[in-house]
Design a protein around this motif. Structure first.
Motif, short mmCIF file in Angstrom:
data_model
loop_
_atom_site.label_atom_id
_atom_site.label_comp_id
_atom_site.label_asym_id
_atom_site.label_seq_id
_atom_site.Cartn_x
_atom_site.Cartn_y
_atom_site.Cartn_z
N ARG A 10 0.88 -1.16 0.00
CA ARG A 10 0.00 0.00 0.00
C ARG A 10 0.92 1.22 0.00
N GLU A 11 0.68 2.11 -0.94
CA GLU A 11 1.54 3.28 -1.13
C GLU A 11 0.68 4.41 -1.67
N PRO A 12 0.88 5.63 -1.18
CA PRO A 12 0.11 6.76 -1.72
C PRO A 12 0.32 6.91 -3.23
N GLY A 13 -0.70 7.39 -3.91
CA GLY A 13 -0.64 7.61 -5.35
C GLY A 13 -1.35 6.50 -6.09
N GLY A 14 -1.92 6.85 -7.22
CA GLY A 14 -2.65 5.85 -8.00
C GLY A 14 -3.79 5.28 -7.19
N SER A 15 -3.99 3.98 -7.30
CA SER A 15 -5.08 3.32 -6.56
C SER A 15 -4.72 3.08 -5.10
N GLY A 16 -3.46 3.31 -4.74
CA GLY A 16 -3.00 3.06 -3.37
C GLY A 16 -2.43 1.67 -3.17
N LEU A 17 -2.44 0.86 -4.22
CA LEU A 17 -1.87 -0.49 -4.15
C LEU A 17 -0.91 -0.62 -5.32
N ARG A 18 0.36 -0.87 -5.01
CA ARG A 18 1.34 -0.94 -6.10
C ARG A 18 2.34 -2.06 -5.92
N TYR A 19 2.76 -2.55 -7.07
CA TYR A 19 3.90 -3.45 -7.12
C TYR A 19 5.12 -2.56 -7.18
N SER A 20 6.12 -2.87 -6.38
CA SER A 20 7.35 -2.10 -6.38
C SER A 20 8.49 -3.05 -6.72
N PHE A 21 9.29 -2.66 -7.70
CA PHE A 21 10.39 -3.50 -8.18
C PHE A 21 11.70 -2.74 -8.08
N ASP A 22 12.73 -3.39 -7.59
CA ASP A 22 14.10 -2.88 -7.70
C ASP A 22 14.69 -3.62 -8.89
N ILE A 23 15.08 -2.86 -9.91
CA ILE A 23 15.59 -3.45 -11.14
C ILE A 23 17.03 -3.01 -11.34
N LYS A 24 17.91 -4.00 -11.42
CA LYS A 24 19.34 -3.74 -11.58
C LYS A 24 19.68 -3.73 -13.06
N ALA A 25 20.36 -2.65 -13.47
CA ALA A 25 20.84 -2.52 -14.84
C ALA A 25 22.26 -1.98 -14.75
N ASP A 45 1.05 0.47 -10.65
CA ASP A 45 -0.24 0.41 -9.97
C ASP A 45 -0.84 -0.98 -10.16
N ALA A 46 -1.18 -1.62 -9.06
CA ALA A 46 -1.66 -3.00 -9.09
C ALA A 46 -3.09 -3.13 -9.60
N LYS A 47 -3.79 -2.01 -9.72
CA LYS A 47 -5.17 -2.07 -10.21
C LYS A 47 -5.31 -1.55 -11.64
N THR A 48 -4.43 -0.60 -12.05
CA THR A 48 -4.57 -0.01 -13.38
C THR A 48 -3.43 -0.36 -14.33
N GLY A 49 -2.28 -0.75 -13.79
CA GLY A 49 -1.12 -1.05 -14.63
C GLY A 49 -0.29 0.17 -14.96
N ALA A 50 -0.70 1.34 -14.50
CA ALA A 50 0.06 2.57 -14.77
C ALA A 50 1.40 2.54 -14.04
N VAL A 51 2.43 3.04 -14.70
CA VAL A 51 3.74 3.16 -14.06
C VAL A 51 3.70 4.44 -13.22
N LEU A 52 3.86 4.28 -11.92
CA LEU A 52 3.76 5.40 -10.99
C LEU A 52 5.11 5.95 -10.58
N GLU A 53 6.15 5.16 -10.75
CA GLU A 53 7.48 5.58 -10.34
C GLU A 53 8.51 4.89 -11.20
N ASN A 54 9.57 5.63 -11.51
CA ASN A 54 10.72 5.07 -12.21
C ASN A 54 11.88 5.97 -11.86
#
Length: 105
Positions: free
Chosen positions: A63-78, A88-97
């Motif tokens: 649960r995180e503020p913004g969007g629907s309030g429920l988000r998948y958060s990924f740490d991606i190594k490049a 966003d776990a409900k809409t699929g929108a990218v909320l952070e990068n």
């Protein structure tokens, strides 16, 4: 007296319980998954599109503020950089990068 067949059946039952338990808690936030409209696999794909060639180092559903309030958060190594991508776990929108700071939790 335990027969070989009973021992094998009991062993398979225990193994099945262990596998089911491990897969049920595959990532942090799994209990929230029933509220998500996007599957973990769909969210992974959306996040990895944001960091071509990256690999997921950590993932959670929170649960995180913004969007629907429920988000998948990924740490991606490049390379030497780690980016945090929130989907966003409900809409699929990218909320952070963003680039993950050295002091990230």
């Amino acid at each position: 007296m335990a027969t070989p067949r009973n021992i094998i059946s009991a062993s398979l039952l225990v193994l099945g319980v262990l596998v089911a338990s491990a897969s049920a808690w595959a990532f942090d936030g799994q209990p929230l998954a029933k509220e998500a409209k996007l599957s973990l696999e769909q969210a992974r794909a959306a996040a990895l599109k944001q960091v071509p060639g990256g690999t997921i180092a950590d993932e959670e559903l929170e649960r995180e503020p913004g969007g629907s309030g429920l988000r998948y958060s990924f740490d991606i190594k490049a390379g030497k950089t780690v980016r945090e991508v929130g989907v966003d776990a409900k809409t699929g929108a990218v909320l952070e990068n963003s680039v993950e700071s050295a002091n990230a939790d």
